[in-house]
Write an enzyme that holds these catalytic residues in place. Sequence first.
Site, PDB file in Angstrom:
ATOM      1  CB  ALA A  40      -0.934   0.008   1.200  1.00 43.62           C
ATOM      2  CG  HIS A  41       1.674   3.564   2.655  1.00 47.23           C
ATOM      3  ND1 HIS A  41       2.195   3.225   3.854  1.00 47.23           N
ATOM      4  CD2 HIS A  41       0.349   3.754   2.858  1.00 47.23           C
ATOM      5  CE1 HIS A  41       1.251   3.206   4.760  1.00 47.23           C
ATOM      6  NE2 HIS A  41       0.113   3.506   4.203  1.00 47.23           N
ATOM      7  CG  ASN A  42       8.313   0.836  -0.368  1.00 51.96           C
ATOM      8  OD1 ASN A  42       8.954   0.866   0.678  1.00 51.96           O
ATOM      9  ND2 ASN A  42       8.743   0.230  -1.458  1.00 51.96           N
ATOM     10  CB  VAL A  85       1.940  -0.643   5.011  1.00 48.02           C
ATOM     11  CG1 VAL A  85       0.643  -1.270   5.525  1.00 48.02           C
ATOM     12  CG2 VAL A  85       2.580   0.185   6.107  1.00 48.02           C
TER      13      VAL A  85
END
Lengths: 147, 167
Positions: A92-94, A106
Site C-alpha cells: 500500500a505504501h513504501n 505496509v
Amino acid sequence: MNEIDRNIINHMQNDFPVCETPFAVMAEQLNLDEEVLIKHVQALLDDGTLSRFGPLYNIEKLGGKYCLVAMSVPQHDIESVIEVVNSYPEVAHNYERDHDFNIWFVLAAETISEIEDVLAKIETKTSYKTYDMPKLDEFYVGLKFDV
Amino acid sequence: MYNDYKLELDDIDRKIIEATQAGLPVTARPYHAIAKKLELDPELVIQRVRQLQENGIIRRIGVVPNHYKLGYRANGMTVWDVPDEMIIDCGNKVGALDFVSHCYHRPRHLPDWPYNLFAMVHAHDRETTNQYIDRIANILGDANRQHTVLYSTRILKKTGMRIGNLQ
C-alpha cells in the site's frame, strides 16, 4: 491563514457532529455563520491545507490484514529491490528511511497467508530478508496538529 | 500475532462506508446528501454513522490537515527497546504525549532489530524532534535500553489503503 482558518484547524479535527445540520452546530461553537464556516472549510480543502474532511475509518476493523515490513538493502541494489517490492498491489505504501533498515512498506491483504506469500516471493526475487513487524498492541493513533 | 478483528456489518453500513471514505460533502446537511445519493432515509444514515463511531470503526470525524502544509516537516519514526514486561506501561505513557501521532508495540527481530516500541513524532524542524526524543527518553527512564530515530528520505509508493471488498 486567518483566525477563522486557525479555529477550523484547531477545533474541527475531532467530534464533528452527527446530526441533520452539523455545520450549524459547529458554527455556533466557533462563533461563526454556518455559511462562512462551510465556505472556509471548502477553501482550505481546495488549497490543500486540509487533505480531507469526513470520517476517519479504522480499516483494520473491517477485515483484512496489515503488516509493516522492513528490509535492509545495500545502496547498489536498492532501486531494483524497490521495483520488485512496488510491483505487488498488496504493497500500500513504501518509504525509504535513513537507516540500515532503509525500506519500509505496509502490506494489505485479505489473509495472513497472502501476506506471507508476498513476503516469500519478495525474498526469493531480491535475495534479501524481509522483517515483518505487525502491530502487537496499539497505544495511540491520531494527532491533533495545532496552528 | 496479526491483527484480527471481526465485526458484523450489513449492506447499509458497507454502502455508507464506501460513500464516505473519501470524505463528506461540504454542505449544510452532509449526512442527508449521503442518504440521498444512497437512496436511504437520512435518519438511518445518521444512526448508522453514530453506531460506527461507537464501535470504533470510525475513529473520528473532522478535518484532516495536510501536516506538511502546516509546517510539520520533521516527522520521525522513533523506535525504542524496552523490556517486554513493561511494554504496556511504556506504550501508554509515550502514546499520551501530544506530539506522538502513532504508538505501537511491534516484534523485535534479534539480533538485527532490537526495538519493540514505535512512536511517530512530528515537529517543524529536527531540533524540536530531538527535544521530543529527549522527553520520551526521560519519561521511559531506565526502561529505555536503546533507541534511535528514522526519517523518511523518499516516498517510494503511496496508494493509500482503500476499503475494497468488504466481507
